[in-house]
Motif scaffolding. Structure first.
Motif, PDB file in Angstrom:
ATOM      1  N   GLY A  29       0.898  -1.423  -0.247  1.00 23.92           N
ATOM      2  CA  GLY A  29      -0.567   0.198   0.015  1.00 23.92           C
ATOM      3  C   GLY A  29       0.948   1.050  -0.263  1.00 23.92           C
ATOM      4  O   GLY A  29       0.877   2.637  -0.233  1.00 23.92           O
ATOM      5  N   PHE A  30       1.705   1.719   0.725  1.00 28.48           N
ATOM      6  CA  PHE A  30       2.921   2.096   0.437  1.00 28.48           C
ATOM      7  C   PHE A  30       4.079   2.260  -0.668  1.00 28.48           C
ATOM      8  O   PHE A  30       3.607   3.109  -1.400  1.00 28.48           O
ATOM      9  N   ASN A  31       4.683   1.386  -0.698  1.00 23.80           N
ATOM     10  CA  ASN A  31       5.860   1.872  -2.149  1.00 23.80           C
ATOM     11  C   ASN A  31       5.511  -0.002  -2.729  1.00 23.80           C
ATOM     12  O   ASN A  31       5.140  -0.748  -2.744  1.00 23.80           O
ATOM     13  N   PHE A  32       5.838   0.123  -3.843  1.00 26.57           N
ATOM     14  CA  PHE A  32       5.905  -0.761  -5.301  1.00 26.57           C
ATOM     15  C   PHE A  32       7.231  -1.216  -5.899  1.00 26.57           C
ATOM     16  O   PHE A  32       7.934  -0.319  -5.785  1.00 26.57           O
ATOM     17  N   ARG A  33       7.521  -2.233  -4.816  1.00 20.85           N
ATOM     18  CA  ARG A  33       8.654  -3.247  -5.734  1.00 20.85           C
ATOM     19  C   ARG A  33       8.530  -4.169  -6.395  1.00 20.85           C
ATOM     20  O   ARG A  33       8.005  -5.378  -5.756  1.00 20.85           O
ATOM     21  N   ILE A  34      10.005  -3.966  -7.379  1.00 22.59           N
ATOM     22  CA  ILE A  34       9.641  -5.045  -8.712  1.00 22.59           C
ATOM     23  C   ILE A  34      10.754  -5.404  -8.904  1.00 22.59           C
ATOM     24  O   ILE A  34      12.425  -4.730  -8.291  1.00 22.59           O
ATOM     25  N   GLY A  35      11.486  -6.952  -8.538  1.00 26.56           N
ATOM     26  CA  GLY A  35      12.780  -7.410  -8.985  1.00 26.56           C
ATOM     27  C   GLY A  35      12.530  -8.964  -9.519  1.00 26.56           C
ATOM     28  O   GLY A  35      12.070  -9.074  -9.859  1.00 26.56           O
ATOM     29  N   TRP A  36      13.889  -9.429  -9.224  1.00 21.74           N
ATOM     30  CA  TRP A  36      13.767 -10.631  -9.787  1.00 21.74           C
ATOM     31  C   TRP A  36      14.246 -11.815  -8.436  1.00 21.74           C
ATOM     32  O   TRP A  36      14.781 -11.449  -7.895  1.00 21.74           O
ATOM     33  N   ALA A  37      13.750 -12.793  -8.857  1.00 23.46           N
ATOM     34  CA  ALA A  37      14.140 -14.153  -7.534  1.00 23.46           C
ATOM     35  C   ALA A  37      15.279 -14.639  -7.586  1.00 23.46           C
ATOM     36  O   ALA A  37      16.377 -14.337  -8.873  1.00 23.46           O
ATOM     37  N   GLY A  38      16.188 -15.126  -6.870  1.00 21.24           N
ATOM     38  CA  GLY A  38      17.217 -14.705  -6.474  1.00 21.24           C
ATOM     39  C   GLY A  38      18.094 -14.016  -5.967  1.00 21.24           C
ATOM     40  O   GLY A  38      19.126 -13.805  -5.385  1.00 21.24           O
ATOM     41  N   GLU A  39      17.896 -12.584  -6.391  1.00 23.14           N
ATOM     42  CA  GLU A  39      18.239 -11.343  -5.524  1.00 23.14           C
ATOM     43  C   GLU A  39      18.303 -11.305  -4.558  1.00 23.14           C
ATOM     44  O   GLU A  39      16.691 -11.384  -3.694  1.00 23.14           O
ATOM     45  N   SER A  40      19.253  -9.963  -3.499  1.00 19.78           N
ATOM     46  CA  SER A  40      18.641  -9.920  -2.287  1.00 19.78           C
ATOM     47  C   SER A  40      17.894  -8.181  -1.949  1.00 19.78           C
ATOM     48  O   SER A  40      17.488  -8.635  -0.706  1.00 19.78           O
ATOM     49  N   ASP A  41      17.795  -7.783  -3.143  1.00 18.87           N
ATOM     50  CA  ASP A  41      17.087  -6.405  -2.981  1.00 18.87           C
ATOM     51  C   ASP A  41      16.412  -6.218  -4.154  1.00 18.87           C
ATOM     52  O   ASP A  41      16.486  -6.464  -5.852  1.00 18.87           O
TER      53      ASP A  41
END
Length: 717
Positions: A29-41
Motif C-alpha cells: 500500500g505504501f511502496n511498489f517493489r519489483i525485481g528478479w528472483a534470487g536477488e537480495s534487493d
C-alpha cells in the motif's frame, strides 16, 4: 504525500535473464517493489501512487507514477493535482490506476514491449477477496500476457524468510503493522492459519495523519509548513512507543526534567531582522530638510489652489454684478428676455447669488463673514403674498401663497440652523483659543484639569444615559424608584398624578379646555430640555476628547478602550524571534503511535495489536496449550509501522497480561521489517517446486474465477 526523491532509473539487463526466472512484485500500500528472483534487493522501488499534473506551458495533462522528481516540478504544476491510490485499505480495487503502476514498474525494469515472458510472483494481503485476485489475474494475463502467476501473502513470505535465518520457528505468530492496516497471523508447522487471523484498519498512515492534526492544532500559524511529508519525516525520526502510556503521560504533564529531555524541537526557517544603527546627525538633518521641503511643496500647492479659487470667485462676482447693473438699466419687458438666457428666474435670485459669492470670497480670503441674517433679509420681498390677507387673493394666488409659506418656513429653518452652527463654531473657536492660552501658561496644570473634566463629563453622560434607559425599569440593589428618577421625570410623574386625581373627582372632562393641553406641552418641553442637556454634554465631551488626543500622547478614549481590549490579544507587541518559529514535539512523540494499541483514540472501534494477539490465540481452539506456548515463544514483528522504538517491549508487556502466569513468551523484530516480504518471495521463487505452485494462463482460460478461488500456494516447500 510522496517525498521529493530521485525517480528510479530504467534497467538495461532485462534480456540477460532467462524466461524461466520469475519476476517478484511486492505490491504494498505504501511502496511498489519489483525485481528478479534470487536477488537480495528489489531493482525498482517507488511510491504506489498516481497523479495527473498539467504542463505549465501547454496545459496538457500527463500521468506520473511514483515519487515527485524535483526536475519535473520545473515543467509541471504538481500542487493542484490530487494523488490517487489503487488501494482501499490494503485491497486493490482501482485497477485503472493499478495498470498505470504496472506499466511504470515493467518499464523501469527494462521490459520493452509486451508480452512479459516471465512468471510473476505477486504479494497480496491475507484473505484477499476473490474479486480483487480475479481482476488482478485478468490484468496480468490479458494485458501483459504473462505465462504463469502466483499469489502469496506478504507477511507469510517475511515470516518464512526470518524462519530460514533462525529468527522464528515453525510454530509462531506474525504481527504485521503496515501502511493502512495491521494483522496478526498464526503459523502452525510453517503454514498460516487463515481462519485464526485478525485485522485492524489502523496503520502507519493513521499515525502520520494524527501527528499532522495535533501539530496543526498546536501551531495554527505554521499550518502551511506542517505538510504530510514533513509529518511522515518527523514520525520516522522522533516517535516512539511508550512502555506505560499513562505513566509517560503523567511524566509530561508534571513537566519534569526527564520530560524536557525527551522533548524534541523542529526549527522552522527564520531570518532575523536586520539591526539598523541609530541615524547620525547628518542623516537626521537630511531627513528634516527633506520633510521641510515636502511641507513647503504642499504649502505652495495649497496657496496655488487658494489663488485659483479666489480668481474664479472674483470673476463670477464681477459677472453677477454686471448682470444686476444691466437689469437695473432696462425695462421689465427686456428684463425677462435677459433672464431667459441665464439660469436665474428673477433679479432677487441674482442678488442672493451675489451675496453668497461675496461670502464665499470673504471666506476664501480669510476675512470675517457677515451675519447670515443679512443674506436672507429680503424674504418678505421674495414672498410678497404672505402678508396679503386670504380674502383679497384669487384661488391661484392662494395656492401660490401656501407654496411661499412653505418655502419661507423652510428657508427660515435653514437660516436658524446655519446661525446656530455659526455660533457653535465661534464658541468652539473661542474655547479652544482660551484653552490654548491656559495651556501655554501652565501645560501640566492644564493637562490635569482637562483630564479631570473629561472624567466628570464621562460620568455625567453615562449617568444620564442610565437614567434615560433604566429610569422606568427595575434595577438591582436597594435603590427605591424615587431615587432612580431625575428631577425632570419626577415633575412629569407629578403632572400625570395631578391629572389622574382631577379625573377621579367626577366626570372626565379633560381636554375640553385649552389649559388642559398645556400638560402635554410641559411634559414635552421637559423631555426636550433633558435631551438638550444630554446633547450639550456629549458635544462638550467630544471637544474635550479631541483636545486630549492632540496634547496627550498616552490618552486613549473610553469608546476606543473596549475595541482595543478586544483586539489586544491579537496585537503583536514584540518582534518575532526564533522561538516563534520553533515547533516542540513532546507528548505527540508517543501519543501518535499509541493508536496502534488504542485505535479508539482516532475513532476506530477495533482492537489494538496486543488485543488482536489474544483474539487470534482464542480462535485456535483446536490447538492444545503446548502448541500455543510454542507460538507465543516465537512472535515476530513485521511491517513498516513496527520500526517505532519500544514497540516490541510494549507488545511483550501487553501480551503477557493476557497469557497464563509463567507461560513462555518471546517477541522479536524481523531482520528488515520493510524488505523481508520481498526477500522472502524472491527466495521462495528460486525453489525447484515453484513451478508447481503457479496458476498458468491455460488454467485461467479453463477454470477462470473458480480456479483462482480454490488456488492456494504452500509456503513450506
Amino acid at each position: 504525500m510522496p517525498s521529493l526523491a530521485t525517480r528510479p532509473e530504467r534497467q538495461t539487463d532485462y534480456r540477460r535473464f532467462s524466461p524461466a526466472i520469475p519476476i517478484i512484485i511486492d505490491n504494498g500500500g505504501f511502496n511498489f517493489r519489483i525485481g528478479w528472483a534470487g536477488e537480495s534487493d528489489p531493482r525498482i522501488t517507488f511510491r504506489n501512487l498516481v497523479y495527473r499534473p498539467r504542463h505549465k506551458a501547454t496545459g496538457e495533462t500527463v500521468t506520473i507514477v511514483g515519487d515527485h522528481d524535483p526536475v519535473l516540478l520545473k515543467y509541471f504544476d504538481c500542487t493542484r493535482s490530487s494523488y490517487r491510490s489503487a488501494f482501499d485499505s490494503n485491497v486493490v480495487y482501482q485497477f485503472e490506476i493499478m495498470e498505470y503502476v504496472l506499466d511504470y514498474g515493467f518499464d523501469r525494469l527494462g521490459v520493452e514491449d509486451s508480452p512479459v515472458d516471465h512468471p510473476i510472483l505477486m504479494t497480496e494481503c491475507i484473505c484477499n477477496p476473490i474479486s480483487s485476485r480475479s481482476k488482478m489475474a485478468e490484468l496480468l494475463f490479458e494485458t501483459y500476457g504473462v505465462p504463469s502467476l502466483a499469489f502469496g501473502v506478504d507477511a507469510a513470505f517475511a515470516y518464512k524468510f526470518n524462519q530460514q535465518h533462525g529468527i522464528c520457528s515453525e510454530d509462531g505468530l506474525a504481527i504485521c503493522s503496515g501502511f493502512a492496516t495491521s494483522h496478526v497471523i498464526p503459523f502452525v508447522e510453517g503454514e498460516p492459519v487463515l481462519e485464526a487471523c485478525c485485522r485492524t484498519n489502523v496503520g502507519g498512515y493513521h499515525v502520520t495523519d494524527y501527528l499532522k492534526q495535533l501539530l496543526s492544532l498546536n501551531y495554527p500559524y505554521h499550518i502551511s509548513s506542517i505538510t504530510w511529508e514533513k509529518a511522515e519525516e518527523l514520525k520516522l525520526e522522533h516517535c516512539y512507543v511508550a512502555y506505560d502510556y499513562a505513566a509517560e503521560l503523567q511524566l509530561f504533564q508534571k513537566g519534569t526534567k526527564e520530560a524536557e529531555e525527551k522533548t524534541r524541537c523542529w526549527q522552522l526557517p527564520w531570518i532575523p531582522p536586520s539591526q539598523e544603527d541609530a541615524p547620525s546627525e547628518e542623516e537626521l538633518a537630511r531627513k528634516a530638510a527633506l520633510k521641510e521641503k515636502q511641507g513647503q511643496r504642499l504649502r505652495d500647492i495649497a496657496a496655488a489652489k487658494k489663488f485659483t479659487r479666489i480668481s474664479e470667485l472674483e470673476h463670477k462676482l464681477h459677472g453677477l454684478e454686471d448682470l444686476v447693473q444691466q437689469l437695473d438699466e432696462v425695462e421689465d419687458e427686456e428684463m425677462y428676455s435677459i433672464l431667459s438666457v441665464t439660469d436665474y428666474n428673477s433679479k432677487q435670485e441674482i442678488e442672493s447669488a451675489v451675496h453668497r459669492v461675496t461670502q464665499s470670497l470673504r471666506k476664501a480670503r480669510g476675512e470675517p463673514c457677515e451675519s447670515e441674517e443679512k443674506v436672507d433679509a429680503s424674504l418678505s420681498e421674495k414672498y410678497p403674498l404672505i402678508s396679503i390677507p386670504d380674502d383679497m387673493l384669487t384661488p391661484e394666488q392662494l395656492k401660490e401663497k401656501k407654496k411661499q409659506i412653505f418655502l419661507k418656513t423652510t428657508s427660515e429653518g435653514r437660516l436658524r440652523a446655519k446661525q446656530k452652527k455659526f455660533k457653535e463654531e465661534l464658541l468652539r473657536e473661542k474655547q479652544n483659543q482660551e484653552d490654548e492660552e491656559k495651556r501655554l501658561e501652565n501645560p501640566e496644570l492644564y493637562l490635569e484639569q482637562t483630564r479631570v473634566k473629561y472624567r466628570e463629563l464621562c460620568e455625567r453622560v453615562d449617568q444620564r444615559k442610565r437614567l434615560k434607559t433604566n429610569g422606568n425599569g427595575n434595577s438591582s440593589g436597594g435603590v427605591g424608584r424615587g431615587e432612580r428618577l431625575n428631577s425632570v421625570q419626577k415633575e412629569r410623574m407629578r403632572l400625570l398624578t395631578t391629572a389622574a386625581f382631577d379625573r377621579g373627582k367626577g366626570e372626565d372632562t379633560f381636554g375640553a379646555r385649552d389649559e388642559d393641553w398645556q400638560l402635554y406641552k410641559l411634559m414635552s418641553r421637559d423631555n426636550d430640555d433633558d435631551d438638550d442637556s444630554l446633547d450639550e454634554d456629549e458635544t462638550e465631551l467630544s471637544r474635550v476628547t479631541t483636545r486630549l488626543q492632540e496634547i496627550d500622547p498616552e490618552f486613549v478614549a473610553k469608546s476606543d478602550l473596549a475595541a482595543l481590549q478586544g483586539t489586544l490579544e491579537f496585537t503583536r507587541l514584540r518582534p518575532l524571534t526564533a522561538e516563534d518559529f520553533k515547533i516542540n514535539l513532546g507528548i505527540e512523540r508517543f501519543r501518535c503511535p499509541e493508536i496502534l494499541f488504542q485505535p479508539s483514540m482516532v475513532g476506530v472501534d477495533q482492537a489494538g495489536l496486543d488485543e488482536m494477539t489474544g483474539v487470534s490465540l482464542r480462535r485456535l481452539s483446536s490447538k492444545d496449550d503446548a502448541v500455543k506456548n510454542r507460538m507465543c515463544n516465537s512472535i515476530i514483528v513485521l511491517g513498516g509501522s513496527s520500526l517505532f522504538p519500544g514497540l516490541d517491549s510494549r507488545l511483550e508487556a501487553g501480551i503477557r497480561q493476557i497469557r497464563p502466569y509463567l507461560s513462555p513468551l518471546k517477541v522479536v523484530r524481523s531482520l528488515n521489517p520493510v524488505l523481508d516480504a520481498w526477500r522472502g518471495a524472491a527466495a521462495y521463487a528460486t525453489s525447484m517446486q515453484f513451478s508447481t505452485q503457479t496458476f498458468s494462463i491455460q488454467d485461467y482460460y479453463e477454470k477462470g474465477e473458480s480456479g483462482l478461488k480454490q488456488y492456494q500456494i504452500k509456503y513450506s516447500l
